[in-house]
Design a protein around this motif. Sequence first.
Motif, PDB file in Angstrom:
ATOM      1  N   ASN B 184       0.810  -1.232   0.000  1.00 29.14           N
ATOM      2  CA  ASN B 184       0.000   0.000   0.000  1.00 29.14           C
ATOM      3  C   ASN B 184       0.838   1.275   0.000  1.00 29.14           C
ATOM      4  N   MET B 185       2.087   1.185  -0.425  1.00 31.92           N
ATOM      5  CA  MET B 185       2.979   2.329  -0.250  1.00 31.92           C
ATOM      6  C   MET B 185       2.501   3.603  -0.970  1.00 31.92           C
ATOM      7  N   LYS B 187      -0.527   4.600  -1.242  1.00 30.08           N
ATOM      8  CA  LYS B 187      -1.533   5.203  -0.356  1.00 30.08           C
ATOM      9  C   LYS B 187      -0.868   5.863   0.854  1.00 30.08           C
ATOM     10  N   VAL B 188       0.220   5.257   1.306  1.00 31.44           N
ATOM     11  CA  VAL B 188       0.951   5.849   2.434  1.00 31.44           C
ATOM     12  C   VAL B 188       1.420   7.248   2.042  1.00 31.44           C
ATOM     13  N   GLU B 189       1.953   7.350   0.830  1.00 37.97           N
ATOM     14  CA  GLU B 189       2.446   8.660   0.375  1.00 37.97           C
ATOM     15  C   GLU B 189       1.337   9.702   0.337  1.00 37.97           C
ATOM     16  N   THR B 191      -1.318   9.745   2.274  1.00 41.72           N
ATOM     17  CA  THR B 191      -1.620  10.097   3.666  1.00 41.72           C
ATOM     18  C   THR B 191      -0.584  11.080   4.197  1.00 41.72           C
ATOM     19  N   VAL B 192       0.663  10.794   3.912  1.00 44.24           N
ATOM     20  CA  VAL B 192       1.755  11.635   4.406  1.00 44.24           C
ATOM     21  C   VAL B 192       1.657  13.045   3.816  1.00 44.24           C
ATOM     22  N   ASP B 194      -0.759  14.700   3.171  1.00 43.56           N
ATOM     23  CA  ASP B 194      -1.863  15.447   3.759  1.00 43.56           C
ATOM     24  C   ASP B 194      -1.615  15.807   5.230  1.00 43.56           C
ATOM     25  N   LEU B 195      -0.444  15.437   5.736  1.00 44.93           N
ATOM     26  CA  LEU B 195      -0.160  15.722   7.153  1.00 44.93           C
ATOM     27  C   LEU B 195       0.502  17.091   7.299  1.00 44.93           C
ATOM     28  N   VAL B 198       4.238  17.307   8.304  1.00 45.63           N
ATOM     29  CA  VAL B 198       5.247  16.879   7.328  1.00 45.63           C
ATOM     30  C   VAL B 198       5.445  17.973   6.297  1.00 45.63           C
TER      31      VAL B 198
END
Lengths: 488, 201
Positions: B184-185, B187-189, B191-192, B194-195, B198
């Motif tokens: 799922n990498m 999707k991880v990107e 999510t990140v 949108d933080l 970060v």
Amino acid sequence: MSDGTLYDKVWDRHKVTELPNGQDQLFIGLHLVHEVTSPQAFGMLRERDLDVAYPERTFATTDHIAPTTEEKRKRPLEDDQAEKMLDALDTNTAENGITFFDFESGKQGITHVVAPELGLTQPGMTVACGDSHTATHGAFGSIGVGVGTSQIRDILSTGCIAAEKQDVRRIEVEGSLGEGVYAKDIILKIIQQLGVDGGVGHVYEYGGPAIENLGMEGRLAVCNMSIEGGARAGYVNPDETTYEYLEGREYVPEGEAFEELKEYWGSIASDADAEYDDVVTIDVDDMDPMVTWGINPGQVVEVSEPVPAPADFETETDREAAQKALDHMDLEPGQSMLGYDIDVAFLGTCTNGRVSDFRRAAEILEGHTVDEDVRALAVPGSETVRRQCEAEGIDETFIEAGFQWRRAGCSMCLAMNEDSLEGDEAAASSSNRNFIGRQGSKDGRTVLMSPVMVAAAAIEGEVTDVRRFYDDDQADALTADDVSEVAD
Amino acid sequence: MVDKPQHITDVSGSGVPIYGDDIDTDQILPARFMKEVTFENMADYLFYDARRDEDGEFNDHSLNRFEGANVAVVNKNFGMGSSREHAPQAMMRWGIDGIVGESYAEIFRDNCKSLGIPAATADHETVTELQEWIEDNPDGDIEIDVETETVTYGDTTVDVEIDDAMQEALVEGIWDTTSLMYSNMSKVEETVADLPYVEAE
């Protein structure tokens, strides 16, 4: 099911996706690494030929095995096993581009002391570390979770953990603390009331006037011991106290970026009408300092209370546990902890190894001398804490009183370095665990208490009500005689 | 590493009762034995202090009496305290394939899942009866059926609970979460990205 709490909001922001096993894949915003639980994880990564996904969000320090004397901190370390662990961390961080606060950096120390003071931990983050006291970081309104080594492998390789959302219990702490009573006493009271497994399946949200009135270092101490109550995480909603603490710290952005972050921080605090799975109220008005009498942190009393009898407990297993504790600690039911002889005074750890802890303990030590039969260790939680204390002359107060003033590390909390209890020595300790064998000797005895209580115990050579050392409020202080009256 | 099938639908063997509530990971694996960079030798240190008398000889601790057992039967809040995976690693390497208990500390249970060790829960009475049965039948077979959430010993079958995620992970063979999440990498990107914290860097 909780709704509108900080926990819900932070979880939602960090949830990547739902996994086929029903767990959530949760991004970890700050991953802290130390030498004991990480080498096996880096080994697994190597076996699978995987890279570290987010090295810039990963920070390492050495704490558990760090020698705390000047002469023993020279590399290679005298202890071969410790050197091997440190060497592995050197290599693993260098190969993967991870910042490592080593001895030379001047920033080395306990993960849970270092990350907050550098401003690495911020509100609304997820924080993970291969150490159960990662709960500490919740003091900022972040979600800090302790993980095992296989999960460290997960975080290193994907930046994520697989996790299930837990229930949220709001713990409303009413009242205000009297002189000589601190954050450590609050959390010990909470664990006494709710039990060492009371938090299983929950995260704790700490609130109410007694929590809001704490400074950041007090909140860190409270959240730190969430795990001792069975809760994997505990947090305090961010407020002005949080923002003031963070502003100007090394890893905290400045100017406009700071203001923008502050907006996010404010937005993730629990809503006024947030729904909790559970709400508990605890009153700390008129509470006395707390001390443990047993072999887990839930076996704890106010110094005014006598040690309980096994018969006081409801279930057979609790009665057996109490008897085992009394036997190990060499105590009789109804006895007072006041006057309990101690051989070692230990001030430090991720619970109570911060500047304010040493400041307050120094106020007690000023003009007094450590009992001649007591071995007393002051171990700053980080090198930054040490330097600050030395700048304020606090080290001199400690040394003049008879304490050994050490370099930063976990030290005698779990005795993975050379600092250890011997035989059945009893320690007055500002640490977080009084398990049998915890401080390095299977016969050793640990009495948990606040830093000022440790200072008082060091001076008297026995467990003492620290309030005897305050000029203006001696009336509150208790002696063993008072407690035997209670017991009668 | 210990070889293990990917799909863990059941574990069986003889049992070992480990008595007491709130057994902490410092007892299971004392900190002084964590000074190794691999888990290889951890079985040697399992309950090191509790299993020895004052002269360092093995005492009558149940792990000494029931050597060769595969199923540990424990009481309430087992594995409290430290996050050290050394504790379940030591149990696994000693020979434990599954655990039945009244309850577990969260991190300990997560660690068990990571290692493919089913950790089933049952009420106090069920656990006590099972512990007594093991004392009377040290070589008797116990089977934890992960799929049906039952434990069978002698002529008795009892219902137990296995946490949904753990059951799913073990039975479907997806307890190795690294490969699961690695897919799922992208999707991880997202999510990140949108933080706020970060972006602010």
